[in-house]
Design a protein around this motif. Structure first.
Motif, mmCIF file in Angstrom:
data_model
loop_
_atom_site.group_PDB
_atom_site.id
_atom_site.type_symbol
_atom_site.label_atom_id
_atom_site.label_comp_id
_atom_site.label_asym_id
_atom_site.label_seq_id
_atom_site.Cartn_x
_atom_site.Cartn_y
_atom_site.Cartn_z
ATOM 1 N N ALA A 1 13.386 -6.754 -16.776
ATOM 2 C CA ALA A 1 13.007 -5.280 -17.465
ATOM 3 C C ALA A 1 12.219 -5.339 -17.940
ATOM 4 N N THR A 2 11.930 -6.150 -19.192
ATOM 5 C CA THR A 2 11.033 -6.525 -20.653
ATOM 6 C C THR A 2 9.408 -7.629 -19.552
ATOM 7 N N ASN A 3 10.070 -8.487 -18.855
ATOM 8 C CA ASN A 3 8.887 -9.010 -18.500
ATOM 9 C C ASN A 3 8.680 -10.176 -19.707
ATOM 10 N N CYS A 4 9.162 -10.434 -20.442
ATOM 11 C CA CYS A 4 9.071 -11.105 -21.605
ATOM 12 C C CYS A 4 8.272 -12.897 -21.586
ATOM 13 N N PHE A 5 8.846 -13.051 -21.929
ATOM 14 C CA PHE A 5 7.848 -14.989 -21.936
ATOM 15 C C PHE A 5 8.965 -15.583 -21.769
ATOM 16 N N ILE A 6 9.108 -16.320 -21.676
ATOM 17 C CA ILE A 6 9.691 -17.840 -22.461
ATOM 18 C C ILE A 6 9.262 -19.115 -22.386
ATOM 19 N N ALA A 7 9.822 -19.881 -23.445
ATOM 20 C CA ALA A 7 9.202 -20.494 -24.341
ATOM 21 C C ALA A 7 10.286 -21.346 -24.716
ATOM 22 N N ASP A 8 9.889 -22.614 -24.847
ATOM 23 C CA ASP A 8 10.902 -23.852 -25.781
ATOM 24 C C ASP A 8 9.890 -24.067 -26.912
ATOM 25 N N LEU A 9 10.464 -23.236 -28.072
ATOM 26 C CA LEU A 9 10.257 -23.318 -29.185
ATOM 27 C C LEU A 9 11.188 -23.786 -30.674
ATOM 28 N N SER A 10 12.273 -24.368 -30.474
ATOM 29 C CA SER A 10 13.498 -25.330 -31.253
ATOM 30 C C SER A 10 12.861 -26.636 -31.285
#
Length: 236
Positions: free
Chosen positions: A227-236
């Motif tokens: 729905a949001t077309n969000c980005f996905i990232a390793d941020l930890s």
């Protein structure tokens, strides 16, 4: 079954409670249980209606869910006013969340070295809404590196410096106050970055702020991403 809370021995209670939590975690790892959980979750979402007395900010989140086409898989929860005084495990039990790992929050980050104030270009926005687990953390260097790669590293590292946005600015951009920030229904469409650990949750649902400190929103993760077309990232 013995009443865990009838004993004065705190260590005993904690040990038994941890055993129960571990058993629940193992139960949720079963594929059959995951499928059943998702089916039950979606059926409850369809049947559950938002309280007419809900705050206007929560109703705005509900409308946005409807606009995104995810209203039928969205579940809203009205929690107690002292919810944020509770330990994470008690919060998870209250929401019937599979684990504390499923409890997430939305944090607005600002690139203080951005050459503009706009959020129109998701590849080079001054602000990003980052969704992370309460048990997780955000590595700002990884956030810098990820956002920089969105423009194929065309800009120098000296053009980036991420920090949590001032609360006043966060409220201005989202329309939501602290502990109530929802990535859906924000005043302005800030680009969203979802930490990849959330995508690995089983069952694949997560719990967020719903526009007010006393309201929470739960969604299937894949429905949110689509729905949001969000980005996905390793941020930890």
């Amino acid at each position: 079954m013995e009443d865990l809370f009838s004993f004065n021995n705190d260590d005993y209670v904690k040990e038994r409670l941890n055993e129960l939590i571990n058993q629940v975690s193992k139960l949720y790892s079963s594929k059959n249980i995951i499928a059943h959980y998702l089916d039950h979750f979606k059926r409850k979402a369809i049947l559950t209606k938002l309280d007419d007395n809900a705050p206007e900010s929560v109703k705005r989140v509900e409308k946005a869910c409807n606009d995104f086409g995810i209203h039928n898989v969205s579940r809203f929860y009205h929690v107690e006013s002292d919810y944020y005084n509770w330990e994470l495990q008690r919060r998870a039990f209250r929401l019937i969340a599979p684990s504390i790992n499923h409890l997430c929050k939305s944090v607005i980050f600002e690139n203080t070295r951005c050459s503009h104030d706009s959020i129109d270009d998701p590849l080079n926005s001054r602000y990003y809404c980052v969704i992370t687990q309460y048990v997780g953390s955000i590595n700002t260097q990884k956030l810098l590196n990820f956002v920089r790669t969105l423009r194929h590293k065309q800009l120098s590292k000296k053009n980036y410096n991420f920090r949590v946005a001032d609360e006043e600015k966060s409220i201005q951009l989202t329309g939501f106050e602290s502990n109530g920030v929802s990535p859906i229904g924000m005043t302005f469409r800030i680009p969203i970055i979802l930490t990849n650990a959330i995508t690995e949750l089983q069952p694949p649902v997560f719990y967020l702020g719903a526009g007010h400190i006393d309201w929470k929103l739960a969604l299937p993760i894949n429905s949110f991403i689509h729905a949001t077309n969000c980005f996905i990232a390793d941020l930890s």
